[in-house]
Design a protein around this motif. Structure first.
Motif, short mmCIF file in Angstrom:
data_model
loop_
_atom_site.label_atom_id
_atom_site.label_comp_id
_atom_site.label_asym_id
_atom_site.label_seq_id
_atom_site.Cartn_x
_atom_site.Cartn_y
_atom_site.Cartn_z
N ALA A 86 0.79 -10.88 6.36
CA ALA A 86 1.45 -10.89 7.74
C ALA A 86 0.41 -9.36 8.95
O ALA A 86 1.22 -9.84 9.69
CB ALA A 86 2.83 -10.27 7.79
N GLY A 87 -1.21 -9.47 8.01
CA GLY A 87 -1.39 -8.59 8.87
C GLY A 87 -0.70 -7.17 9.24
O GLY A 87 -1.55 -6.17 9.50
N ALA A 88 0.27 -6.43 8.52
CA ALA A 88 0.33 -5.25 8.14
C ALA A 88 -0.19 -4.74 6.93
O ALA A 88 -1.01 -4.69 6.38
CB ALA A 88 1.96 -5.26 8.13
N GLY A 89 0.03 -3.56 7.57
CA GLY A 89 -0.74 -1.94 6.54
C GLY A 89 0.15 -1.91 5.37
O GLY A 89 1.26 -2.13 5.88
N VAL A 90 -0.17 -1.36 4.64
CA VAL A 90 0.54 -0.66 3.49
C VAL A 90 1.07 0.26 2.93
O VAL A 90 -0.13 1.36 2.57
CB VAL A 90 1.02 -1.82 2.53
N LEU A 91 1.89 1.67 3.01
CA LEU A 91 2.09 2.81 2.64
C LEU A 91 3.54 1.85 1.11
O LEU A 91 4.02 1.92 1.04
CB LEU A 91 2.78 4.03 3.28
N ILE A 92 2.36 2.83 -0.07
CA ILE A 92 3.08 2.18 -0.99
C ILE A 92 3.43 3.52 -2.36
O ILE A 92 2.26 4.04 -2.55
CB ILE A 92 2.52 0.68 -2.05
N ALA A 113 -7.37 -9.62 3.28
CA ALA A 113 -6.88 -9.19 4.18
C ALA A 113 -6.97 -8.30 5.60
O ALA A 113 -7.14 -8.48 6.62
CB ALA A 113 -5.16 -9.02 3.95
N GLY A 114 -8.09 -7.45 5.18
CA GLY A 114 -8.37 -6.35 6.15
C GLY A 114 -7.29 -5.58 6.60
O GLY A 114 -7.92 -5.23 7.56
N VAL A 115 -6.30 -5.29 5.82
CA VAL A 115 -5.54 -4.21 5.53
C VAL A 115 -6.01 -3.35 4.99
O VAL A 115 -6.07 -3.57 4.10
CB VAL A 115 -4.04 -5.25 6.03
N PRO A 116 -5.52 -1.62 5.54
CA PRO A 116 -5.29 -0.35 5.25
C PRO A 116 -3.98 -0.62 3.89
O PRO A 116 -3.02 -0.82 4.16
CB PRO A 116 -5.38 0.12 5.86
N VAL A 117 -4.41 0.53 2.96
CA VAL A 117 -3.41 0.89 1.73
C VAL A 117 -3.86 1.73 2.02
O VAL A 117 -4.20 2.69 1.20
CB VAL A 117 -3.14 -0.37 0.23
N LEU A 118 -2.42 2.57 1.99
CA LEU A 118 -2.26 3.80 1.46
C LEU A 118 -0.87 3.58 0.47
O LEU A 118 -0.19 3.37 0.32
CB LEU A 118 -1.53 4.73 2.14
N VAL A 119 -1.68 5.49 -0.62
CA VAL A 119 -0.95 5.55 -1.64
C VAL A 119 0.10 6.48 -1.14
O VAL A 119 -0.26 7.60 -1.42
CB VAL A 119 -1.51 4.88 -2.66
N GLY A 120 1.60 5.97 -1.89
CA GLY A 120 2.38 7.52 -1.47
C GLY A 120 2.60 8.66 -2.55
O GLY A 120 2.99 8.97 -2.98
N HIS A 121 1.16 9.26 -2.85
CA HIS A 121 0.73 10.39 -3.54
C HIS A 121 0.84 11.47 -2.97
O HIS A 121 -0.45 11.93 -2.87
CB HIS A 121 -0.29 10.36 -5.04
N GLN A 122 2.25 12.04 -2.52
CA GLN A 122 2.66 12.73 -1.49
C GLN A 122 1.82 14.05 -1.37
O GLN A 122 1.71 14.90 -0.69
CB GLN A 122 3.65 13.31 -1.13
N ARG A 123 1.72 14.74 -2.51
CA ARG A 123 1.11 16.54 -2.75
C ARG A 123 0.32 16.35 -2.47
O ARG A 123 -1.31 17.17 -1.89
CB ARG A 123 1.16 16.07 -5.12
N ARG A 124 -1.32 15.17 -2.38
CA ARG A 124 -2.45 15.46 -1.88
C ARG A 124 -2.41 15.78 -0.26
O ARG A 124 -3.66 16.63 0.14
CB ARG A 124 -2.97 14.08 -1.90
N TYR A 125 -1.19 16.13 0.10
CA TYR A 125 -1.43 16.55 1.83
C TYR A 125 -0.58 18.17 1.83
O TYR A 125 -0.89 19.23 2.42
CB TYR A 125 -0.33 15.89 2.45
N TYR A 126 -0.67 18.47 0.43
CA TYR A 126 -0.18 20.27 0.67
C TYR A 126 -1.37 20.74 0.32
O TYR A 126 -2.98 20.40 -0.32
CB TYR A 126 0.26 20.86 -1.10
N PRO A 127 -1.27 21.86 1.20
CA PRO A 127 -2.55 23.33 0.90
C PRO A 127 -2.80 23.71 -0.16
O PRO A 127 -3.99 24.23 -0.37
CB PRO A 127 -2.61 24.48 2.31
N GLN A 128 -1.80 23.43 -0.99
CA GLN A 128 -2.23 24.35 -2.17
C GLN A 128 -2.79 24.27 -3.27
O GLN A 128 -3.95 23.71 -3.90
CB GLN A 128 -0.82 24.14 -3.39
N VAL A 129 -3.04 22.52 -3.09
CA VAL A 129 -3.74 21.24 -3.97
C VAL A 129 -4.88 21.36 -3.40
O VAL A 129 -6.26 21.68 -4.34
CB VAL A 129 -3.12 19.95 -3.76
#
Length: 344
Positions: A86-92, A113-129
């Motif tokens: 449907a042309g939507a980007g995805v956070l999986i 489809a030319g759409v972005p996919v982001l995968v939810g490995h949320q720890r990569r957002y921590y400054p500690q990592v």
């Protein structure tokens, strides 16, 4: 600043977490929720958005900018494909899928489809990592030799009442180790091989109760990891950081990186070094605390997803990157079943 329009497919615990973050975000707006479960309709009612029984109908009706796929892992493929078509980007949610076939299908559809996919490995957002990755990469602890980690807790009995949580796809390897393996890949580099043993001697379900692993990284360093969801302990990422308010914080570190010049406690960073040009076991070793804030990674992830959808950023964890973490998880399973070392 424009707000992206987001929809959620799957409204279990993690779907609800995403919904609560979105409605408090100035970067995103929740427009719909889809799922066959009763909780989805409750979430939609709570936040005053439309409810749908399937993702395909939802994206056709609401035309969201992005869809968060937070169904059980083995059901990631269909809603992800429906959203991308449907042309939507995805956070999986992590892991990206339950099989490499599904993961590669997602990767390939994203490209076509030319759409972005982001995968939810949320720890990569921590400054500690990020800080641990920089310390290891900089050589501050010398050449990385070994890493040892663990995730050990006893989940409450009600957790396993749903039938899907009794299956092997719901073992702590998929639900918990996926975080730690992705973090180890990010800090230490790619994995070269995995050897593993698993057991289910406590609950006797199809899912595993415990796993022990030995890793070899492409840079030559080695590592061990011990995992169980049936062992009370203070040693998990969540207990160390207080990431989830439902779990008491222990502040006890669950991982250590060891090099030729020093070692690093993680995720509450404590750097152990000897003030000597050629350190050895006769020299006193002293700790240095590296205090860092603990942000809400889900809020940072939604902000990043908004930037990705607006073309302002590339996914921090893309589909192919996440597929490598899945490959490592599946190698743990394969090694435990075959009794052999598995090369990635």
């Amino acid at each position: 600043m424009p707000r992206v329009r987001l929809a959620i497919s799957g409204a279990g615990a993690i779907g609800k977490r995403h919904a609560s973050v979105i409605v408090n975000s100035d970067r995103a707006k929740l427009v719909a929720v889809a799922s066959l479960g009763p909780s989805a309709e409750e979430v939609a009612t709570e936040y005053g958005v439309d409810f749908f029984e399937d993702t395909e109908t939802m994206v056709a009706a609401k035309e969201p900018d992005g869809v968060i796929v937070s169904t059980p892992t083995e059901f990631h493929l269909e809603p992800a494909l429906a959203a991308m078509d449907a042309g939507a980007g995805v956070l999986i949610e992590k892991p990206i899928a339950a099989t490499m076939q599904d993961a590669l299908a997602i990767c390939e559809r994203a490209e076509s489809a030319g759409v972005p996919v982001l995968v939810g490995h949320q720890r990569r957002y921590y400054p500690q990592v990020s800080a641990a990755r920089q310390i290891v990469a900089s050589g501050e602890i010398g050449k990385l030799v070994a890493v040892c980690g663990q995730w050990n807790a006893r989940k409450h009995d009600e957790y396993y009442l749903p039938e899907y949580r009794k299956r092997r796809e719901a073992s702590p390897i998929f639900t918990n180790l996926t975080h730690d393996l992705d973090t180890l890949r990010y800090i230490c580099g790619e994995l070269e091989s995995v050897t593993a043993e698993t057991s289910n001697i406590v609950l006797g379900m199809e899912k595993d109760d415990a796993a022990a692993m030995v890793f070899r990284f492409a840079n030559g360093s080695i590592g061990t990891f011990l995992l169980s969801d049936q062992t009370p302990s203070p040693w998990t990422w969540e207990f160390a950081t207080g990431e989830n308010v439902d779990y008491p914080r222990s502040r006890q570190n669950a991982c250590r990186f060891m090099g030729t010049k020093g070692s690093l406690d993680f995720p509450n960073l404590r750097l152990w070094l000897q003030d000597e040009p050629n350190p050895n076991w006769k020299h006193e070793i002293r700790p240095r605390e590296i205090p860092l804030e603990t942000p809400d990674p889900y809020a940072l992830q939604i902000d990043h997803f908004a930037d990705v959808l607006l073309g302002k950023a590339e996914p921090i964890v893309g589909a192919y990157d996440a597929a490598k973490t899945l490959e490592a998880l599946l190698a743990v399973m394969e090694s435990s079943e075959s009794g052999r070392r598995v090369t990635l």
